[in-house]
Scaffold this active site. Sequence first.
Site, PDB file in Angstrom:
ATOM      1  N   ARG A  72       0.809  -1.215   0.000  1.00  8.29           N
ATOM      2  CA  ARG A  72       0.000   0.000   0.000  1.00  8.29           C
ATOM      3  C   ARG A  72       0.844   1.267   0.000  1.00  8.29           C
ATOM      4  O   ARG A  72       0.605   2.189  -0.785  1.00  8.29           O
ATOM      5  CB  ARG A  72      -0.931  -0.002   1.205  1.00  8.29           C
ATOM      6  CG  ARG A  72      -2.036  -1.029   1.139  1.00  8.29           C
ATOM      7  CD  ARG A  72      -2.591  -1.340   2.515  1.00  8.29           C
ATOM      8  NE  ARG A  72      -3.514  -2.457   2.446  1.00  8.29           N
ATOM      9  CZ  ARG A  72      -3.137  -3.729   2.360  1.00  8.29           C
ATOM     10  NH1 ARG A  72      -1.860  -4.040   2.308  1.00  8.29           N
ATOM     11  NH2 ARG A  72      -4.034  -4.691   2.302  1.00  8.29           N
ATOM     12  N   THR A  73       1.819   1.333   0.904  1.00 13.14           N
ATOM     13  CA  THR A  73       2.587   2.570   1.048  1.00 13.14           C
ATOM     14  C   THR A  73       3.429   2.840  -0.191  1.00 13.14           C
ATOM     15  O   THR A  73       3.480   3.974  -0.683  1.00 13.14           O
ATOM     16  CB  THR A  73       3.468   2.514   2.302  1.00 13.14           C
ATOM     17  OG1 THR A  73       2.658   2.199   3.438  1.00 13.14           O
ATOM     18  CG2 THR A  73       4.158   3.841   2.539  1.00 13.14           C
TER      19      THR A  73
ATOM     20  N   LYS B 236      24.902  -6.255  -0.100  1.00 15.73           N
ATOM     21  CA  LYS B 236      26.305  -6.601  -0.331  1.00 15.73           C
ATOM     22  C   LYS B 236      27.210  -6.086   0.795  1.00 15.73           C
ATOM     23  O   LYS B 236      28.428  -6.174   0.703  1.00 15.73           O
ATOM     24  CB  LYS B 236      26.777  -6.011  -1.666  1.00 15.73           C
ATOM     25  CG  LYS B 236      25.974  -6.490  -2.864  1.00 15.73           C
ATOM     26  CD  LYS B 236      26.436  -5.784  -4.136  1.00 15.73           C
ATOM     27  CE  LYS B 236      25.598  -6.189  -5.343  1.00 15.73           C
ATOM     28  NZ  LYS B 236      26.006  -5.469  -6.574  1.00 15.73           N
TER      29      LYS B 236
ATOM     30  N   ARG C  32      11.527   3.705   3.633  1.00 16.50           N
ATOM     31  CA  ARG C  32      10.940   2.739   4.565  1.00 16.50           C
ATOM     32  C   ARG C  32      12.057   1.804   4.998  1.00 16.50           C
ATOM     33  O   ARG C  32      12.806   1.291   4.152  1.00 16.50           O
ATOM     34  CB  ARG C  32       9.816   1.944   3.890  1.00 16.50           C
ATOM     35  CG  ARG C  32       9.032   1.013   4.816  1.00 16.50           C
ATOM     36  CD  ARG C  32       7.999   0.271   3.984  1.00 16.50           C
ATOM     37  NE  ARG C  32       7.098  -0.536   4.766  1.00 16.50           N
ATOM     38  CZ  ARG C  32       5.881  -0.136   5.158  1.00 16.50           C
ATOM     39  NH1 ARG C  32       5.460   1.086   4.844  1.00 16.50           N
ATOM     40  NH2 ARG C  32       5.090  -0.942   5.832  1.00 16.50           N
TER      41      ARG C  32
ATOM     42  N   HIS D 130       5.282   6.194  11.555  1.00 16.65           N
ATOM     43  CA  HIS D 130       4.767   6.084  10.190  1.00 16.65           C
ATOM     44  C   HIS D 130       3.877   7.310   9.988  1.00 16.65           C
ATOM     45  O   HIS D 130       2.644   7.213   9.994  1.00 16.65           O
ATOM     46  CB  HIS D 130       3.968   4.788  10.041  1.00 16.65           C
ATOM     47  CG  HIS D 130       3.695   4.380   8.627  1.00 16.65           C
ATOM     48  ND1 HIS D 130       3.872   5.236   7.552  1.00 16.65           N
ATOM     49  CD2 HIS D 130       3.232   3.205   8.095  1.00 16.65           C
ATOM     50  CE1 HIS D 130       3.558   4.600   6.433  1.00 16.65           C
ATOM     51  NE2 HIS D 130       3.151   3.373   6.739  1.00 16.65           N
TER      52      HIS D 130
END
Length: 329
Positions: A73-74, A101, A123, A151
């Site tokens: 969704r985000t 890596k 995020r 959030h």
Amino acid sequence: MSAAASHLDRYPAGAAAFPHRHLTGIAGLQPHEIAFLLDEAEQWVDLNRSATKHDGRLAGLTVINAFFEASTRTLLSFEIAGKRLGADTVAMHGSTSSVKKGETLIDTAVTLNAMRADAIVIRHASSGAVGLIADKVDCPVINAGDGRHEHPTQALLDALTIRRRKGRVEGLTVAICGDVLHSRVARSNILALTSLAARVRVVGPPTLLPPALDRMHVEAFTDMDRGLEGADVVMMLRLQSERMAGGLIPSPREYHALWGLTPERLARAAPDALVMHPGPMNRGVEIASSVADDPTRSAITEQVEMGVAVRMACLDVLTRRRRGTPGWA
């Protein structure tokens, strides 16, 4: 006239209405700054419901969506928001980044900064990671969720949903229920809703309520039925099993029996109580399907719609200095 235009007298002029360079959390925002972003989002609700769904004010700008943690969704919401504003959007997933890596997060930030992005949406699974990157780059940074920390755009879209459905936020009783301990959504919503003068309850098993709730200006309930009594809004939270070390809850079936939102439990809330959930939902665990799909009480799909508008508002506001918008230099 848009809601934003009709409320201009509520804010300081120009950039003083939202003087922050980044949006890393709700913490630190003034009530009028939160309200400003909500009012700015109203115009984008209207545009998103129109036939064209396009505004070119971010044309020529590049927005990087750097998602080091899985999202549906985000991520899609920010992608759509950027494109509808005319920006070039680039998605970077953690699974394909050089972090896999062994590259440090700071080196990744320096690399992104060297690409001359105009905004970066981040995020990350670690609390504080977004703030660390924001300190290392020259462009605005928006927190799309970091660990258990915050959030902010989810809290803004939730507040916008409540305000549009209820006509106000001030004075409403909002019950935030379930896995509060692991939820950055809960933390940001508590900060935003209390700032906007709502009465906030947190409801859940003792093992899933964070310590020091008394400092967050909320009421805590460990009895689901009591916590829902008379609530105007019932916001359910996903049970975040992936963040649990084990032993915090009974089985999912028992959890639903004790803490799930069923029609019978919802009947204890106000007769017109709004049902919300940030998604993704665990149907039959924290919420019954009949409640989630209720055509009059559930605002879950509307939350998704408001998410695009809120994220358009955030991208617009935070890039105004870079675009030389009058009053935002």
